[in-house]
Design a protein around this motif. Structure first.
Motif, PDB file in Angstrom:
ATOM      1  N   TRP A  19       0.829  -1.204   0.000  1.00 53.76           N
ATOM      2  CA  TRP A  19       0.000   0.000   0.000  1.00 53.76           C
ATOM      3  C   TRP A  19       0.860   1.250   0.000  1.00 53.76           C
ATOM      4  O   TRP A  19       1.977   1.251   0.489  1.00 53.76           O
ATOM      5  CB  TRP A  19      -0.903   0.008   1.228  1.00 53.76           C
ATOM      6  CG  TRP A  19      -1.884  -1.116   1.242  1.00 53.76           C
ATOM      7  CD1 TRP A  19      -1.638  -2.410   1.617  1.00 53.76           C
ATOM      8  CD2 TRP A  19      -3.249  -1.079   0.834  1.00 53.76           C
ATOM      9  NE1 TRP A  19      -2.782  -3.160   1.479  1.00 53.76           N
ATOM     10  CE2 TRP A  19      -3.789  -2.375   0.999  1.00 53.76           C
ATOM     11  CE3 TRP A  19      -4.076  -0.070   0.358  1.00 53.76           C
ATOM     12  CZ2 TRP A  19      -5.107  -2.676   0.702  1.00 53.76           C
ATOM     13  CZ3 TRP A  19      -5.396  -0.371   0.065  1.00 53.76           C
ATOM     14  CH2 TRP A  19      -5.905  -1.663   0.233  1.00 53.76           C
ATOM     15  N   ARG A  22      -1.621   7.838  -1.420  1.00 55.88           N
ATOM     16  CA  ARG A  22      -1.735   8.499  -2.727  1.00 55.88           C
ATOM     17  C   ARG A  22      -3.048   9.275  -2.794  1.00 55.88           C
ATOM     18  O   ARG A  22      -4.117   8.715  -2.571  1.00 55.88           O
ATOM     19  CB  ARG A  22      -1.715   7.443  -3.828  1.00 55.88           C
ATOM     20  CG  ARG A  22      -1.812   8.023  -5.227  1.00 55.88           C
ATOM     21  CD  ARG A  22      -2.053   6.967  -6.281  1.00 55.88           C
ATOM     22  NE  ARG A  22      -0.873   6.176  -6.576  1.00 55.88           N
ATOM     23  CZ  ARG A  22      -0.825   5.315  -7.579  1.00 55.88           C
ATOM     24  NH1 ARG A  22      -1.877   5.136  -8.355  1.00 55.88           N
ATOM     25  NH2 ARG A  22       0.270   4.631  -7.788  1.00 55.88           N
ATOM     26  N   THR A  25      -5.555   8.962  -0.005  1.00 51.44           N
ATOM     27  CA  THR A  25      -6.132   7.625   0.171  1.00 51.44           C
ATOM     28  C   THR A  25      -5.009   6.636   0.482  1.00 51.44           C
ATOM     29  O   THR A  25      -3.835   6.934   0.302  1.00 51.44           O
ATOM     30  CB  THR A  25      -6.851   7.115  -1.099  1.00 51.44           C
ATOM     31  OG1 THR A  25      -5.886   6.834  -2.115  1.00 51.44           O
ATOM     32  CG2 THR A  25      -7.879   8.113  -1.605  1.00 51.44           C
ATOM     33  N   TYR A  27      -3.716   3.310  -1.176  1.00 46.37           N
ATOM     34  CA  TYR A  27      -3.864   2.767  -2.528  1.00 46.37           C
ATOM     35  C   TYR A  27      -3.003   1.520  -2.703  1.00 46.37           C
ATOM     36  O   TYR A  27      -1.855   1.477  -2.245  1.00 46.37           O
ATOM     37  CB  TYR A  27      -3.441   3.815  -3.562  1.00 46.37           C
ATOM     38  CG  TYR A  27      -3.511   3.315  -4.979  1.00 46.37           C
ATOM     39  CD1 TYR A  27      -4.725   3.310  -5.654  1.00 46.37           C
ATOM     40  CD2 TYR A  27      -2.382   2.842  -5.624  1.00 46.37           C
ATOM     41  CE1 TYR A  27      -4.793   2.834  -6.960  1.00 46.37           C
ATOM     42  CE2 TYR A  27      -2.447   2.365  -6.924  1.00 46.37           C
ATOM     43  CZ  TYR A  27      -3.656   2.365  -7.581  1.00 46.37           C
ATOM     44  OH  TYR A  27      -3.735   1.886  -8.864  1.00 46.37           O
ATOM     45  N   SER A  68      -8.594   1.907  -3.676  1.00 46.38           N
ATOM     46  CA  SER A  68      -8.328   3.145  -2.939  1.00 46.38           C
ATOM     47  C   SER A  68      -9.239   3.172  -1.724  1.00 46.38           C
ATOM     48  O   SER A  68     -10.453   2.982  -1.855  1.00 46.38           O
ATOM     49  CB  SER A  68      -8.623   4.372  -3.803  1.00 46.38           C
ATOM     50  OG  SER A  68      -7.726   4.465  -4.872  1.00 46.38           O
ATOM     51  N   SER A  70     -10.453   5.439   1.574  1.00 45.72           N
ATOM     52  CA  SER A  70     -10.506   6.678   2.342  1.00 45.72           C
ATOM     53  C   SER A  70     -11.850   6.717   3.052  1.00 45.72           C
ATOM     54  O   SER A  70     -12.802   6.071   2.629  1.00 45.72           O
ATOM     55  CB  SER A  70     -10.327   7.908   1.455  1.00 45.72           C
ATOM     56  OG  SER A  70     -11.433   8.086   0.617  1.00 45.72           O
TER      57      SER A  70
END
Length: 96
Positions: A19, A22, A25, A27, A68, A70
């Motif tokens: 991970w 990015r 988030t 990603y 992604s 978030s």
């Protein structure tokens, strides 16, 4: 819940080598042997997302899965995202 700082995120990502941080988030991209294996992992991830009440933005093309994470209510990365990333890692490891 509260947003995590960039420093905190980067420190915690040391435990998540697949991970990266990015565009506000978490990603990751995962490559599978074929579409069937990718879709199988996606199905298992979907059940975990429902259980956690937290859902990723993701795309799938053949054997590639891009995710992604978030927390939309917080407009960034929170503890919820790391909890889901941890569960996704466990699912993807089993698939490999």
């Amino acid at each position: 819940m509260g947003l995590l700082t960039d420093e905190n995120i980067e420190k915690r990502l040391l435990r998540f080598p697949d991970w990266e941080h990015r565009n506000n988030t978490l990603y990751a991209e995962f490559e599978f042997d074929n579409f069937k294996d990718c879709f199988s992992a996606m199905s298992r991830i979907a059940f975990e997302c429902e259980a956690q009440g937290h859902h990723p933005d993701w795309t799938n093309v053949y054997n590639m899965l891009k995710i992604s994470l978030s927390t939309h209510d917080e407009n960034g990365v929170t503890e919820k995202d790391f909890k889901l990333a941890d569960a996704i890692e466990a699912i993807v490891e089993v698939e490999e």
